[in-house]
Write a protein that holds these residues in place. Sequence first.
Motif, PDB file in Angstrom:
ATOM      1  N   GLY A   4     139.817 -17.125  22.534  1.00 31.40           N
ATOM      2  CA  GLY A   4     141.059 -17.663  21.989  1.00 31.40           C
ATOM      3  C   GLY A   4     142.185 -17.467  22.974  1.00 31.40           C
ATOM      4  O   GLY A   4     141.964 -17.182  24.154  1.00 31.40           O
ATOM      5  N   THR A  76     145.219 -17.287  18.607  1.00 34.18           N
ATOM      6  CA  THR A  76     144.173 -18.162  18.081  1.00 34.18           C
ATOM      7  C   THR A  76     142.814 -17.541  18.371  1.00 34.18           C
ATOM      8  O   THR A  76     142.641 -16.837  19.371  1.00 34.18           O
ATOM      9  CB  THR A  76     144.214 -19.566  18.706  1.00 34.18           C
ATOM     10  OG1 THR A  76     143.906 -19.475  20.102  1.00 34.18           O
ATOM     11  CG2 THR A  76     145.575 -20.224  18.525  1.00 34.18           C
ATOM     12  N   ASP A  78     138.911 -19.179  18.288  1.00 33.41           N
ATOM     13  CA  ASP A  78     138.132 -20.395  18.071  1.00 33.41           C
ATOM     14  C   ASP A  78     137.041 -20.176  17.028  1.00 33.41           C
ATOM     15  O   ASP A  78     136.478 -19.080  16.932  1.00 33.41           O
ATOM     16  CB  ASP A  78     137.478 -20.854  19.375  1.00 33.41           C
ATOM     17  CG  ASP A  78     138.490 -21.276  20.427  1.00 33.41           C
ATOM     18  OD1 ASP A  78     139.667 -21.513  20.069  1.00 33.41           O
ATOM     19  OD2 ASP A  78     138.106 -21.376  21.597  1.00 33.41           O
ATOM     20  N   GLY A  85     137.465 -20.179  12.537  1.00 37.40           N
ATOM     21  CA  GLY A  85     138.411 -19.645  13.502  1.00 37.40           C
ATOM     22  C   GLY A  85     139.633 -19.161  12.753  1.00 37.40           C
ATOM     23  O   GLY A  85     139.670 -19.145  11.520  1.00 37.40           O
ATOM     24  N   THR A 103     136.515 -26.199  13.623  1.00 38.22           N
ATOM     25  CA  THR A 103     136.070 -26.291  15.016  1.00 38.22           C
ATOM     26  C   THR A 103     136.992 -27.132  15.889  1.00 38.22           C
ATOM     27  O   THR A 103     136.974 -27.005  17.107  1.00 38.22           O
ATOM     28  CB  THR A 103     134.639 -26.853  15.105  1.00 38.22           C
ATOM     29  OG1 THR A 103     134.591 -28.111  14.439  1.00 38.22           O
ATOM     30  CG2 THR A 103     133.634 -25.898  14.484  1.00 38.22           C
ATOM     31  N   GLY A 105     140.264 -26.938  15.563  1.00 39.04           N
ATOM     32  CA  GLY A 105     141.527 -26.215  15.645  1.00 39.04           C
ATOM     33  C   GLY A 105     142.494 -26.538  14.515  1.00 39.04           C
ATOM     34  O   GLY A 105     143.608 -26.029  14.490  1.00 39.04           O
TER      35      GLY A 105
END
Length: 163
Positions: A4, A76, A78, A85, A103, A105
């Motif tokens: 991330g 973040t 992932d 995430g 996946t 985002g």
Amino acid sequence: MSRGVVYVHSAPRALCPHVEWAAGRALGRAVNFDWRPQPVLPGAQRTEYYWEGPRGTGAALASALRGWEHLRYEVTEDAGLGTDGGRWMHTPDLGIFYAQTDTAGNMVVPEDRIRAAMETAGSDAFELHRELRLALGQAWDDELEPFRYAGEDSPVIWLHKVG
């Protein structure tokens, strides 16, 4: 393993070494950030750091940075095979916000949260709008947006819309 990004949008210069120390502690290794001036807030610094670590490292990073009054950041993590995430946003005025991400985002708002927003709003469309903005962390996005833009000395290359 997961990966991330830590985006520190603004930190007082004196706090920068402490932010690196806290992030390094969460990652289990020393880190050195490439700090640059934050043009939106004179005297503040900004940085981005790409990380890799075990699942849950994003939460550990967000927790490690939490609590400093003048720090604005996003973390973040992932999504991975069979795992969601995450995205954590923090501002001095609003505190911390967390949302699951898919996946691609995108933030994922759970069904129960949407149902709660609908129940709270009843037939009031404006209240439903307010509840959904809260579920999406819109207030955090609004506050962080000016800090996200890169300055002239940033390594980010901006593409301009044509046509």
